[in-house]
Write an enzyme that holds these catalytic residues in place. Structure first.
Site, PDB file in Angstrom:
ATOM      1  N   LYS A 113       0.837  -1.210   0.000  1.00  0.00           N
ATOM      2  CA  LYS A 113       0.000   0.000   0.000  1.00  0.00           C
ATOM      3  C   LYS A 113       0.870   1.259   0.000  1.00  0.00           C
ATOM      4  CE  LYS A 113      -4.130  -1.663   0.018  1.00  0.00           C
ATOM      5  NZ  LYS A 113      -4.553  -2.874   0.694  1.00  0.00           N
ATOM      6  N   LYS A 197      -4.038 -11.123  -7.700  1.00  0.00           N
ATOM      7  CA  LYS A 197      -5.400 -11.361  -7.220  1.00  0.00           C
ATOM      8  C   LYS A 197      -6.374 -10.322  -7.757  1.00  0.00           C
ATOM      9  CE  LYS A 197      -5.576  -8.571  -3.044  1.00  0.00           C
ATOM     10  NZ  LYS A 197      -6.186  -8.407  -1.748  1.00  0.00           N
ATOM     11  N   LYS A 200      -9.781  -4.499  -5.400  1.00  0.00           N
ATOM     12  CA  LYS A 200     -10.368  -3.192  -5.722  1.00  0.00           C
ATOM     13  C   LYS A 200      -9.293  -2.231  -6.213  1.00  0.00           C
ATOM     14  CE  LYS A 200     -12.952  -4.269  -1.839  1.00  0.00           C
ATOM     15  NZ  LYS A 200     -13.215  -4.035  -0.432  1.00  0.00           N
TER      16      LYS A 200
HETATM   17  P1  TYM Z   1     -10.813  -6.631   2.361  1.00  0.00           P
HETATM   18  O1  TYM Z   1     -11.867  -5.608   2.362  1.00  0.00           O
HETATM   19  O2  TYM Z   1      -9.555  -6.360   1.613  1.00  0.00           O
HETATM   20  O3  TYM Z   1     -11.338  -7.995   1.807  1.00  0.00           O
HETATM   21  C1  TYM Z   1     -12.498  -8.598   2.374  1.00  0.00           C
HETATM   22  C2  TYM Z   1     -12.393 -10.109   2.302  1.00  0.00           C
HETATM   23  O4  TYM Z   1     -12.301 -10.536   0.945  1.00  0.00           O
HETATM   24  C3  TYM Z   1     -11.176 -11.379   0.790  1.00  0.00           C
HETATM   25  N1  TYM Z   1     -10.609 -11.158  -0.565  1.00  0.00           N
HETATM   26  C4  TYM Z   1     -10.296 -12.145  -1.409  1.00  0.00           C
HETATM   27  N2  TYM Z   1     -10.397 -13.477  -1.285  1.00  0.00           N
HETATM   28  C5  TYM Z   1     -10.022 -14.224  -2.350  1.00  0.00           C
HETATM   29  N3  TYM Z   1      -9.558 -13.701  -3.512  1.00  0.00           N
HETATM   30  C6  TYM Z   1      -9.446 -12.363  -3.677  1.00  0.00           C
HETATM   31  N4  TYM Z   1      -9.012 -11.868  -4.841  1.00  0.00           N
HETATM   32  C7  TYM Z   1      -9.813 -11.510  -2.589  1.00  0.00           C
HETATM   33  N5  TYM Z   1      -9.847 -10.166  -2.393  1.00  0.00           N
HETATM   34  C8  TYM Z   1     -10.328  -9.973  -1.151  1.00  0.00           C
HETATM   35  C9  TYM Z   1     -10.193 -10.949   1.868  1.00  0.00           C
HETATM   36  O5  TYM Z   1      -9.309 -11.986   2.201  1.00  0.00           O
HETATM   37  C10 TYM Z   1     -11.116 -10.638   3.005  1.00  0.00           C
HETATM   38  O6  TYM Z   1     -11.471 -11.807   3.712  1.00  0.00           O
HETATM   39  N6  TYM Z   1      -8.321  -6.545   6.627  1.00  0.00           N
HETATM   40  C11 TYM Z   1      -9.565  -7.038   6.069  1.00  0.00           C
HETATM   41  C12 TYM Z   1     -10.791  -6.475   6.753  1.00  0.00           C
HETATM   42  C13 TYM Z   1     -10.796  -6.687   8.230  1.00  0.00           C
HETATM   43  C14 TYM Z   1     -10.965  -7.923   8.900  1.00  0.00           C
HETATM   44  C15 TYM Z   1     -10.890  -7.627  10.280  1.00  0.00           C
HETATM   45  C16 TYM Z   1     -11.191  -9.227   8.480  1.00  0.00           C
HETATM   46  C17 TYM Z   1     -10.621  -5.740   9.170  1.00  0.00           C
HETATM   47  N7  TYM Z   1     -10.685  -6.282  10.407  1.00  0.00           N
HETATM   48  C18 TYM Z   1     -11.028  -8.630  11.262  1.00  0.00           C
HETATM   49  C19 TYM Z   1     -11.319 -10.226   9.454  1.00  0.00           C
HETATM   50  C20 TYM Z   1     -11.234  -9.928  10.814  1.00  0.00           C
HETATM   51  C21 TYM Z   1      -9.560  -6.615   4.599  1.00  0.00           C
HETATM   52  O7  TYM Z   1      -8.771  -5.843   4.171  1.00  0.00           O
HETATM   53  O8  TYM Z   1     -10.520  -7.064   3.865  1.00  0.00           O
END
Ligand code: TYM
Length: 334
Positions: A113, A197, A200
């Site tokens: 990032k 992957k 967004k």
């Molecule tokens: P975020 O918003 O980036 O993604 C949300 C969820 O989607 C999954 N994901 C994917 N899985 C498979 N292939 C992909 N291309 C892909 N892109 C996204 C992510 O693994 C995630 O599960 N840090 C977390 C949010 C968060 C969180 C937490 C999660 C904040 N606090 C506590 C669990 C527990 C995140 O950035 O998600």
């Protein structure tokens, strides 16, 4: 009861990666009577990279509507917004006192990032895993359903839990387990642009809210070549990626059909593969898209869901915070 907890950042609409990496498991887990599920919108986390207030409001609305449209049920799971939970922000500070800078420096997402946006390398981005540990430990969660990209963050949470227990000589926090569904390893849904992957920030997504025409266009534009170079050759990454998406949206016989075509070394069938892939994605996304559009402007309903969710969630986190304060010695003049 097992505590299940996970969140998604409201940085844009949900895409197939979020759906298969996270949502499909959320849905399975909320149906299990043995689970007490908490699913939230990680708005504070999104602010580490996205700071436009208007966009934030739109995104939180969209993600909440998407949660509900995908089938998350406020009667079965607790749905809340991260910033409604003051206890989590307080716990975040307390856990930051246990978080080695050396460990945070090793976090890959921070490096990525920072490179993507060198003008906004802020302190909250650096301590992102600390807030995530607070999200999880505030509920002492047993299982955290996430995609593969979150594994390092979860390891940080486990280290934080054990460091807390060790430093204060208690056995208070559990080390959570990343949830791996039985029929599907922690998947990483690839983008359509050849490598890496679906994400967004990568700009290579198929969104649940995309209209069928947009999906057809995106799939048609996916990187391919003339076909296999011979019989039984290994697939290059960009072709493997199309198969990975096919595996999650299509039936096994469809996957086997195209896999066999690949093995024979025949050429000129990628057009059909893409047509089938687009069709099967559209079958998955259409009912979700229609429900999102029904729900997303119903402010009264969205407010009710998040207020109820925050109340239920606070009942758990207020107890954790009180315990942690006591353990850390923040309890004067009793
Ligand atoms: P975020 O918003 O980036 O993604 C949300 C969820 O989607 C999954 N994901 C994917 N899985 C498979 N292939 C992909 N291309 C892909 N892109 C996204 C992510 O693994 C995630 O599960 N840090 C977390 C949010 C968060 C969180 C937490 C999660 C904040 N606090 C506590 C669990 C527990 C995140 O950035 O998600």
């Amino acid at each position: 009861m097992k505590i299940v907890l996970s969140g998604i950042r409201p940085t844009g609409n949900l895409h197939l990666g979020n759906y298969y990496g996270a949502m499909v498991n959320f849905l399975k887990m909320q149906e299990d009577k043995e689970n007490n599920c908490f699913f939230f919108i990680a708005d504070l986390h999104s602010m580490t990279t996205h700071s436009d207030p208007k966009l934030l409001q739109e995104n939180v609305r969209n993600i909440l509507a998407t949660y509900l449209a995908c089938g998350l049920d406020p009667e079965k799971a607790t749905l809340y917004i991260q910033s409604d939970m003051d206890d989590i922000s307080k716990l975040y500070y307390l856990l930051a006192t246990l978080s080695p800078v050396a460990d945070l420096n090793k976090v890959v997402t921070f490096k990525e990032k920072s490179q993507q946006n060198p003008d906004n390398v802020n302190a909250a981005l650096f301590t992102y895993p600390v807030l995530m540990a607070s999200d999880i430990l505030a509920f002492n969660a047993d299982f955290v359903p996430v995609g593969k990209d979150q594994k390092q963050h979860l390891e940080f949470t486990c280290h934080t839990a054990s460091r807390f227990n060790q430093r204060y000589g208690v056995n208070y926090f559990k080390e959570p387990t990343p949830f791996i569904a039985k029929d599907q390893a922690l998947v990483k849904i690839p983008g359509l642009d050849g490598s890496g992957k679906m994400g967004k920030s990568e700009g290579n997504c198929i969104y649940l809210i995309d209209e069928p025409k947009a999906i057809e266009k995106k799939v048609k534009g996916a990187l391919t070549d003339n076909g296999p170079e011979g019989v039984n050759t290994p697939k290059p990454e960009y072709i493997e990626n199309l198969f990975t998406i096919l595996k999650v949206v299509s039936t096994p016989d469809v996957v086997a059909h195209y896999d066999n075509l690949w093995k024979t070394g025949e050429q000129k069938w990628y057009g059909n593969l893409k047509k089938q892939l687009a069709e099967d994605i559209i079958t998955v996304t259409t009912p979700i898209r229609e429900r999102i559009n029904d729900i997303k402007n119903d402010d009264a309903y969205l407010r009710k869901v998040t207020q109820l969710g925050a109340e239920k969630a606070r009942a758990v986190t207020s107890k954790t915070l009180a315990d942690v304060r006591e353990i850390m010695g923040l309890n004067y003049f009793k």
